[in-house]
Design a protein around this motif. Structure first.
Motif, PDB file in Angstrom:
ATOM      1  N   VAL A   1      68.802 102.790  14.419  1.00  0.00           N
ATOM      2  CA  VAL A   1      68.811 102.929  12.952  1.00  0.00           C
ATOM      3  C   VAL A   1      67.873 104.039  12.511  1.00  0.00           C
ATOM      4  O   VAL A   1      68.213 104.853  11.634  1.00  0.00           O
ATOM      5  N   TRP A   2      66.700 104.099  13.122  1.00  0.00           N
ATOM      6  CA  TRP A   2      65.745 105.143  12.759  1.00  0.00           C
ATOM      7  C   TRP A   2      66.306 106.526  13.098  1.00  0.00           C
ATOM      8  O   TRP A   2      66.182 107.465  12.300  1.00  0.00           O
ATOM      9  N   GLY A   3      66.926 106.649  14.265  1.00  0.00           N
ATOM     10  CA  GLY A   3      67.491 107.944  14.652  1.00  0.00           C
ATOM     11  C   GLY A   3      68.627 108.377  13.744  1.00  0.00           C
ATOM     12  O   GLY A   3      68.751 109.549  13.380  1.00  0.00           O
ATOM     13  N   ILE A   4      69.492 107.438  13.353  1.00  0.00           N
ATOM     14  CA  ILE A   4      70.603 107.767  12.460  1.00  0.00           C
ATOM     15  C   ILE A   4      70.084 108.152  11.076  1.00  0.00           C
ATOM     16  O   ILE A   4      70.602 109.087  10.441  1.00  0.00           O
ATOM     17  N   MET A   5      69.043 107.467  10.624  1.00  0.00           N
ATOM     18  CA  MET A   5      68.441 107.838   9.346  1.00  0.00           C
ATOM     19  C   MET A   5      67.928 109.273   9.381  1.00  0.00           C
ATOM     20  O   MET A   5      68.133 110.048   8.429  1.00  0.00           O
TER      21      MET A   5
END
Length: 219
Positions: free
Chosen positions: A142-146
């Motif tokens: 999720v952090w990487g996609i954000m």
């Protein structure tokens, strides 16, 4: 876009998540190998002891042999604890048979619980790794996609080539989380089954050995 390049180019937060998952995976594999050898040894010792016990060997001789060795495991420890308590209580003059057998059974039950706890040690760690690793990996994803979508704000025209590398880097965290979780869950289920089977054998032995001792007292 190799796995190593995706890990190297991921953001710091995602790399930290991957490092945590890698460490959890290493620890779980260490526990898996230790527990596998430990349970295998306990099962072999239990089989050997049952073979000796039910072959008609003298109980006093078997007890003395185990006391000299001092390396009893599982059922051997239960036998030692029960027979020690039986001999100690039997020396008391006028002791009731019910009290004698109840004390012997309590000693064996306590030894059984200690052995089951020892065999079951660290399996909770495997359950923890199996349950939280996917969520830790999902956090990194999720952090990487954000970060990938935030980077699109600096691009005039967003295309798949701009988004794909960042999403691929993020999804590696989920893959590592699953890689850590799946072996841990499989090992936990297997070890829990093996410990339960040994615990059932211990309980059966306690009842059968109690009956043998009671018959000896009644003679």
């Amino acid at each position: 876009m190799s796995i190593f390049s995706l890990i190297a180019e991921a953001s710091v937060v995602v790399q930290i998540v991957m490092g945590i998952l890698f460490l959890m995976s290493l620890l779980s594999w260490w526990h898996i190998f230790v527990k596998w050898f430990g349970l295998r040894h306990a099962k072999a010792k239990t089989d050997s002891f049952e073979s000796s016990f039910w072959s008609g060997a003298d109980l006093n001789a078997l007890y003395q042999q185990l006391s000299r060795d001092g390396h009893g495991v599982g059922m051997e420890k239960i036998f030692e604890a029960g027979f020690t308590e039986f001999l100690k209580l039997r020396r008391q003059a006028g002791i009731d048979i019910g009290v004698l057998m109840e004390g012997t059974r309590r000693a064996m039950k306590a030894a059984c619980q200690r052995e089951v706890d020892r065999l079951d040690a660290h399996t909770n760690f495997l359950a923890t790794v199996g349950s939280i690793s996917p969520y830790v990996g999902l956090l990194g994803t999720v952090w990487g996609i954000m970060n990938s979508f935030r980077g699109l704000s600096n691009v005039g025209q967003a295309t798949l080539s701009h988004v794909a590398p960042g999403i691929a880097e993020a999804l590696v965290a989920t893959a590592i989380g699953l890689f850590a979780a799946i072996p841990a869950v499989v090992a936990y289920n297997r070890f829990s089954h093996d410990v339960d089977r040994l615990a059932n054998r211990f309980d059966s032995f306690i009842e059968e050995f109690s009956n043998i001792l009671q018959r000896q007292v009644g003679k």
